[in-house]
Structure formats: structure tokens, C-alpha cells
Design an enzyme around this catalytic site. Structure first.
Site: not given
Length: 372
Positions: A112, A143-145
Site C-alpha cells: 500500500i 509500505i510503498k515509498i
């Protein structure tokens, strides 16, 4: 193993490629469609992004009841979208729990993304990464960064907190080197912070088809012999990237971290749906077989792979050298690769920002209708 597995997707998996689906919707989960892909097509993870959520939620009736309930609780569009997206990701995490546990955290992952409007804000990205991780509340969430300049220190800080990260929007090998550095620095800080490195996983999402789309246009504009190189840049760029992976994760620096339980940061081939109908529809799968790697495929590409995939030679140090020669030839023909990658990063961020704003607008309108 399940004898219903498609032989072509099974072959990819056995070659070291983890197949993740580049899509998620509540309908796919409640209908059993996603579970079927897990059991028949070797799907061992899911990636999401703002565009995927916009397509899944906007104007889809299955979400109306939740939107009405949340609106009744006084939540605004931002809060409603946060609940809807994290609920879906949590459900997907539960669906992939078996794959997660069986692989020791290697697969069974659901990603996400932080709010794309924070792509150039380091501290806000760090805060939201930790918040999303806490809200989803599942070990197998990633977690997408984005790999923007502001995103790089956020990646390090998030890894240092013991949170698994999917680094997205990587277009150039130079930026990929920065991403590897951010990951390794994060692991070193995580050790100092007392975290168990074996529980931290990361993938680096290297975009492929968009590179061809942009460079093909420039090669066509140059004309002549330059046009012959159309359709070669995306694969070549990824080949060179895998060479960087081999070097970085075979280094003494990583070996020291590995001795403490650290995992490699696998390259993930993203944007693998072929955009030019002149090219084979499995081009960015068959040409990018690598051990280890992840290929996140949209449904249409997955269907094509299951039907007629014919994997090529595995990526290696030798294929990396071939890729370098292709990129050198493209640059010598007159394509400014640095400009290409800068344009792609900017447009990538803008695309996700636009999709997120559209989703917020749609949910806001639904809330207003609900409140009459």
C-alpha cells in the site's frame, strides 16, 4: 503442490520469479477470483497504487454501504478513503497469510502506497508510512515509498523502524543505486535500533514499459537507424539494474548484514504490461527472468503469460553488459537518458497524484449524496 497450477506460471516461479498481481479490488476478494489466481497461477503477492484504488473504488456499488456508514460517523473523504484502502489491504494480507508464513516472509506480501501528494516531503512520508503500517496491522504489509529525492531518506528511516518497504517509481539505474544505498543504510540503523533484521523485507520496483514508451518516441523523432532500437531500452535498463543488484548484494557490506539476518532487497519489475501492440505481450516477463526477482503483472499480462509465455535466458552479469551496450547506443544516437528518467519520474508522481485526487473527489460526491 497443487496440480491445477498453470505450467507456465509454475515454470516462472521455479526460475526464481515471484509473481505478484498488480491489482486489488474488494470484488476480486469476495468473489473468490483472487483466491483462484493464488491456487492456479502461482500468485504470491499483490501490489496496489493510487490508480488501482481509483479504479477499484470510484463508482463501484460494493463500497457504497461502507461510505455511507463512515460518512454517518462524520468522516470526510480523506478519512473514508483511508479506511476503504487499508481495509482492503488488510483483507488481502489475510488472504496471503499462508504464502507469507510458508515463505518465511519472503512472499505473501501486499503493498500500500503513501499518499502520492507527499512524494516530495520526507518527514510527512515517514510519518504516514508508520501510520499505514499500524492501521493495516499485518506483518505481511509492505509500505510503498517513491524513489524521489525526498523519498530516499524516508526509505532509510522507515526500514530503520523495522517496517518492510516496497520502493516504487524507479526508472534509472543511477536512482536504483541510491535506493540500494537507502536500504542498506536503513538495515544498519535498524540493527542499532535493536530490530530483528530477518523480519525486514524490501523490493525495489523498477519500471519497464514506461521507459520504452518515452524512449521509443524520441528514437522515432530522430528517425533513420535510431528507429531500429525501438523497444529495446526497457529490457536493457532492467538488465543493467540486475547487474547492480548482483554487485550490491554480493558485497562485503551486505554480507556483514546478512550475517545478522538481513534479507536482500529483490528487484521488482513493474509496469510490465506491454503498451505497444507491435511488441509481444509477454515481452517484459519473458525477457526479465531473474533469480531472485518479483514481476508484478496486471491481469491482462498474467493471462498472456499463462497462455503462451516462453521465458528467455536468466539475467546475469553478462546480460547486464549487453544492456549497457544497448543504452550506450541509444545515448549515442542522441537520446538524453538523464532527461528521459527525470521526465518519467515527474510524470509518474503526477499520474498517481491525479488518480488520488479523482478518487477523493468521487468519494466526496458520494458522501454528499448520502447526506442528501
Amino acid at each position: 503442490m497443487n496440480d491445477q497450477h498453470n505450467p507456465r506460471t509454475r515454470a516462472l516461479s521455479e526460475a526464481g520469479v515471484s509473481i505478484w498481481l498488480d491489482d486489488l479490488s474488494r470484488q476480486a476478494m469476495t468473489s473468490g477470483d483472487l483466491a483462484e489466481l493464488i491456487s492456479t497461477r502461482d500468485i504470491v503477492g499483490v501490489t496496489t497504487n493510487p490508480s488501482i484504488f481509483q479504479s477499484a473504488i470510484a463508482g463501484v456499488s460494493v463500497y457504497d454501504e461502507d461510505i455511507a456508514r463512515l460518512a454517518g460517523e462524520g468522516k470526510d473523504a480523506e478519512a473514508v478513503v483511508e479506511v476503504l484502502t487499508t481495509d482492503d489491504v488488510r483483507s488481502a494480507c489475510d488472504l496471503f497469510k499462508e504464502q507469507y508464513e510458508a515463505s518465511g516472509g519472503y512472499d505473501g506480501r501486499v503493498s500500500i502506497e503513501v499518499d502520492p501528494r507527499l512524494a516530495h516531503e520526507t518527514e510527512a512520508t515517514i510519518e504516514q508510512a508508520e501510520r499505514l503500517h499500524g492501521i493495516v496491522g499485518r506483518e505481511n504489509v509492505m509500505i510503498k515509498i517513491p524513489a524521489t529525492e525526498a523519498g530516499l531518506p524516508a526509505i532509510t528511516a522507515t526500514i530503520a523502524k523495522g517496517i518492510s518497504v516496497n520502493v516504487t517509481l524507479i526508472f534509472s539505474v543511477a536512482r536504483y543505486q541510491d535506493v540500494i544505498e537507502a536500504y542498506l543504510a536503513g538495515l544498519e540503523q535498524a540493527t542499532e535500533n535493536g530490530h530483528d533484521l530477518s523480519t525486514i523485507h524490501s523490493v525495489a520496483s523498477f519500471f519497464v514499459s514506461r521507459v520504452d514508451t518515452e524512449i521509443d518516441e524520441r528514437l522515432a523523432a530522430l528517425g533513420g537507424e535510431a528507429e531500429v532500437m525501438r523497444g529495446s531500452a526497457g529490457v536493457a535498463n532492467a538488465q543493467v539494474a540486475f547487474g547492480e543488484y548482483l554487485e550490491a548484494f554480493g558485497s562485503e557490506r551486505f554480507e556483514a548484514l546478512k550475517a545478522k539476518g538481513a534479507n536482500v532487497q529483490r528487484p521488482l519489475w513493474a509496469s510490465t504490461g506491454v503498451k505497444n501492440p507491435e511488441y509481444p505481450d509477454t515481452l517484459y516477463v519473458d525477457s526479465l527472468v531473474a533469480d531472485p526477482s518479483v514481476n508484478t503483472m496486471p491481469g491482462k499480462t498474467l493471462d498472456a503469460v499463462a497462455d503462451h509465455s516462453e521465458p528467455g535466458e536468466p539475467l546475469s552479469a553478462e546480460t547486464a553488459q549487453k544492456g549497457e551496450k544497448v543504452l550506450d547506443a541509444i545515448a549515442e544516437a542522441g537520446v538524453d537518458l538523464a532527461d528521459v528518467f527525470a521526465v518519467l519520474e515527474r510524470e509518474g508522481v503526477e499520474k498517481f497524484e491525479k488518480a488520488w485526487e479523482e478518487l477523493l473527489s468521487t468519494v466526496k460526491a458520494t458522501i454528499e449524496d448520502t447526506r442528501g
